[in-house]
Write a protein that holds these residues in place. Structure first.
Motif, PDB file in Angstrom:
ATOM      1  N   ARG A   2       0.818  -1.204   0.000  1.00 42.43           N
ATOM      2  CA  ARG A   2       0.000   0.000   0.000  1.00 42.43           C
ATOM      3  C   ARG A   2       0.854   1.257   0.000  1.00 42.43           C
ATOM      4  N   ALA A   4       1.025   5.552   0.627  1.00 49.37           N
ATOM      5  CA  ALA A   4       0.466   6.421   1.669  1.00 49.37           C
ATOM      6  C   ALA A   4      -0.952   6.841   1.321  1.00 49.37           C
ATOM      7  N   LYS A   7      -3.438   4.076   1.928  1.00 48.75           N
ATOM      8  CA  LYS A   7      -3.665   3.890   3.362  1.00 48.75           C
ATOM      9  C   LYS A   7      -4.640   4.929   3.895  1.00 48.75           C
ATOM     10  N   ALA A  28      -6.515   1.282  13.346  1.00 54.55           N
ATOM     11  CA  ALA A  28      -5.254   0.584  13.073  1.00 54.55           C
ATOM     12  C   ALA A  28      -5.503  -0.866  12.680  1.00 54.55           C
ATOM     13  N   VAL A  31      -7.203  -1.087   9.134  1.00 50.50           N
ATOM     14  CA  VAL A  31      -6.303  -0.761   8.020  1.00 50.50           C
ATOM     15  C   VAL A  31      -5.119  -1.723   7.965  1.00 50.50           C
ATOM     16  N   GLY A  32      -4.816  -2.346   9.107  1.00 49.62           N
ATOM     17  CA  GLY A  32      -3.689  -3.268   9.160  1.00 49.62           C
ATOM     18  C   GLY A  32      -2.354  -2.577   9.279  1.00 49.62           C
ATOM     19  N   VAL A  33      -2.315  -1.523  10.110  1.00 47.61           N
ATOM     20  CA  VAL A  33      -1.065  -0.767  10.310  1.00 47.61           C
ATOM     21  C   VAL A  33      -0.803  -0.627  11.804  1.00 47.61           C
ATOM     22  N   PRO A  34       0.444  -0.344  12.181  1.00 47.70           N
ATOM     23  CA  PRO A  34       0.748  -0.114  13.603  1.00 47.70           C
ATOM     24  C   PRO A  34       0.058   1.152  14.104  1.00 47.70           C
ATOM     25  N   THR A  37       1.493   4.538  12.934  1.00 45.89           N
ATOM     26  CA  THR A  37       1.118   4.848  11.549  1.00 45.89           C
ATOM     27  C   THR A  37      -0.330   5.306  11.479  1.00 45.89           C
ATOM     28  N   ALA A  38      -1.205   4.608  12.220  1.00 44.87           N
ATOM     29  CA  ALA A  38      -2.608   4.999  12.255  1.00 44.87           C
ATOM     30  C   ALA A  38      -2.754   6.411  12.802  1.00 44.87           C
TER      31      ALA A  38
END
Length: 243
Positions: A2, A4, A7, A28, A31-34, A37-38
């Motif tokens: 992905r 930016a 995302k 988080a 979206v499957g992010v840490p 990042t979220a």
């Protein structure tokens, strides 16, 4: 992988009608992010106005998204043309009056008038629903490309009430009847106490939307007095759009 931008779009996609409010942790996970990042993604969207934070720390879709959505040409021009006719129909009937378009294999409702004492409906402006059970959906499906009809009728077709038509053969007959008569009737297919009648709205010769009235009733006959009015209003909208 992905980017930016994708995302950021995934964050917005995480919000649904069933989940209009999400915490940072829920975003988080969706979206499957840490979490860091979220937090960054949510911060960017919030600064732009795409998300708003409530007093409890949760997030909701911001008004900037609504402003952009209102500019969508299919919805904007259609609503402007339809509103006078919908208002007239509502004033005469004091029933639920709905306007919808087809979005892929679903109905997307773009406007609705609802009387306080009218039968409760499951639809909302901006909400989606399956095509086959609804009056507007039957109209839109009847005039959809063959490949769309084949895909929808291939199922699965959800049964909402004992009256919901889920037999593809019977549905094809219903769609043919819609094309023949110029209107559709959904007899208690979505809820046990509601019947709707719908008619097509055309622009440039193509069906671009459907208009309906939803009334309380226990048989298709209750909408018979409304058929001519709905069809006349739909034709009026079509003329305004340049049918």
């Amino acid at each position: 992988m992905r980017t930016a931008n994708t995302k950021l779009l995934a964050v917005l996609d995480a919000f649904t009608r069933e989940r209009p409010r999400l915490t940072l942790s829920e975003i988080a996970r969706a979206v499957g992010v840490p979490l860091p990042t979220a937090h960054r993604l949510v911060g960017e969207l919030s600064s732009w106005g795409g998300l708003e934070r409530d007093e409890d720390g949760g997030y909701r879709v911001g008004l900037r998204i609504w402003e952009l959505g209102a500019l969508a040409p299919r919805g904007l021009g259609l609503r402007e043309a339809a509103l006078p006719f919908m208002e007239d129909l509502y004033e005469v009937t004091h029933e639920n009056v709905q306007l919808a378009v087809r979005e892929g294999h679903q109905v997307l409702f773009v406007e609705r008038f609802a009387a306080r004492g009218a039968v409760t409906v499951l639809t909302q402006v901006g909400g989606r629903f399956a095509l086959p059970p609804t009056g507007v959906g039957l109209v839109l499906l009847a005039h959809a490309p063959t490949e769309v009809q084949d895909a929808v009728l291939a199922g699965p077709l959800e049964r909402h009430t004992p009256h919901t038509v889920t037999d593809p053969v019977r549905l094809r007959r219903l769609l043919a009847e819609v094309r023949r008569t110029g209107h559709a009737v959904s007899d208690r297919q979505v809820t046990d106490d509601a019947v709707s009648v719908a008619a097509p709205v055309r622009q440039g010769g193509a069906v671009v939307a459907a208009l309906s009235i939803v009334v309380r009733g226990d048989s298709a006959g209750v909408v018979r007095p409304y058929v001519n009015g709905v069809m006349a209003a739909a034709r009026g909208i079509s003329r305004s759009l340049g049918e």
